[in-house]
Scaffold this active site. Structure first.
Site: not given
Length: 287
Positions: A199, A228, A247
């Site tokens: 994370r 993000e 990601h």
């Protein structure tokens, strides 16, 4: 939040990607029986609020173990062998094997793991041919368990001081938020790298940029980010010793097919009152 409350009033089970299920949202959905997180992390869900109402919170901790471990390994290889940096150099018109920082061999390096769960276990296997020393900081596992997984249990301080590269494999909690910040980077080796496929907020990314600029550590491979997409003006975007991916560590066509099937199975289990395979708040519900 208002959109979720309005649109989900009649639903018994919600399958969610990243939408925030706060205490307010959960308490505003009287029919809610289950929350199925389309992925591993549940930090977008107020789990105590859900548990207090007897709502089952499910995730899927098994669908992308190899993918995430492989991505972490790829980032380590990339940084040690400068693959992305050299690709940028060639595309810019430079043909020079020595461009940028010095490339290094993986054999015999010390790899530090922040968390020694299932993904980390796969990464340890991938590192095995390189005869790396693997150390792990994990307060939830004893030394014997970590040794059985192929690593040596260490303190957080020892992890920082001894690792040539640190790979993060822990959940985001209030305890782990900005676990890697200014103080931690000051204790790392000056030629060390840090990898994050967990994370984004576990790393203070602005402190990371400052540490790289100050020569406190060499660089980083980041698949997850505090916000993000990563802001266009974030200083990490301009650094040659940083490799960034969007990601994407969890993704493969096989992994997503498995995830979809698991989510449907979990939703059915919640509706039928049986035990979901990946029930996250089992202890809180006394099940």
């Amino acid at each position: 939040e208002d959109d979720i409350i309005r649109d989900m009033q009649e639903c018994d089970v919600h399958i969610l990607v990243a939408a925030p299920y706060t205490k307010r949202v959960i308490e505003s959905l009287p029919k809610l029986k289950g929350l199925c997180r389309f992925g591993i992390g549940v930090d977008s869900i107020d789990v105590p609020a859900a548990s207090a109402r007897g709502i089952k919170v499910c995730n899927d901790t098994g669908y992308c173990l190899e993918e995430v471990a492989t991505h972490a390994f790829a980032l380590i290889l990339d940084l040690f062998r400068k693959t992305t940096l050299l690709d940028r150099s060639v595309r810019a018109g430079t043909w020079k094997w020595s461009a940028g920082y010095e490339a290094r061999n993986l054999t015999g390096i010390t790899v530090g793991l922040a968390g020694c769960g299932n993904i980390a276990r796969h990464l340890i296997d991938y590192l095995s041919p390189f005869k790396c020393r693997v150390i792990a900081f994990d307060p939830f596992l004893d030394a014997q368990t970590i040794a059985a997984r192929g690593a040596e249990k260490v303190t957080f301080e020892e992890l920082l001081e001894q690792s040539d590269v640190i790979s993060i494999h822990c959940h985001l909690t209030e305890e782990t938020r900005h676990m890697f910040g200014t103080e931690a980077f000051q204790k790392m080796k000056k030629d060390a790298f840090i990898i994050n496929v967990s994370r984004g907020a576990i790393i203070d990314t602005f402190a990371l940029a400052d540490a790289i600029r100050a020569g406190q550590i060499l660089g980083a491979g980041l698949d997850t980010h505090e916000s993000e997409p990563l802001a266009a003006d974030h200083p990490l975007r301009t650094m040659d010793t940083v490799v960034l991916t969007p990601h994407s560590a969890h993704y493969s066509s096989k992994a997503f097919q498995t995830l979809r099937m698991h989510m449907v199975d979990q939703a059915i289990a919640v509706l039928e009152g049986t035990m979901p395979q990946f029930l996250f708040n089992r202890k809180q519900l006394n099940l």
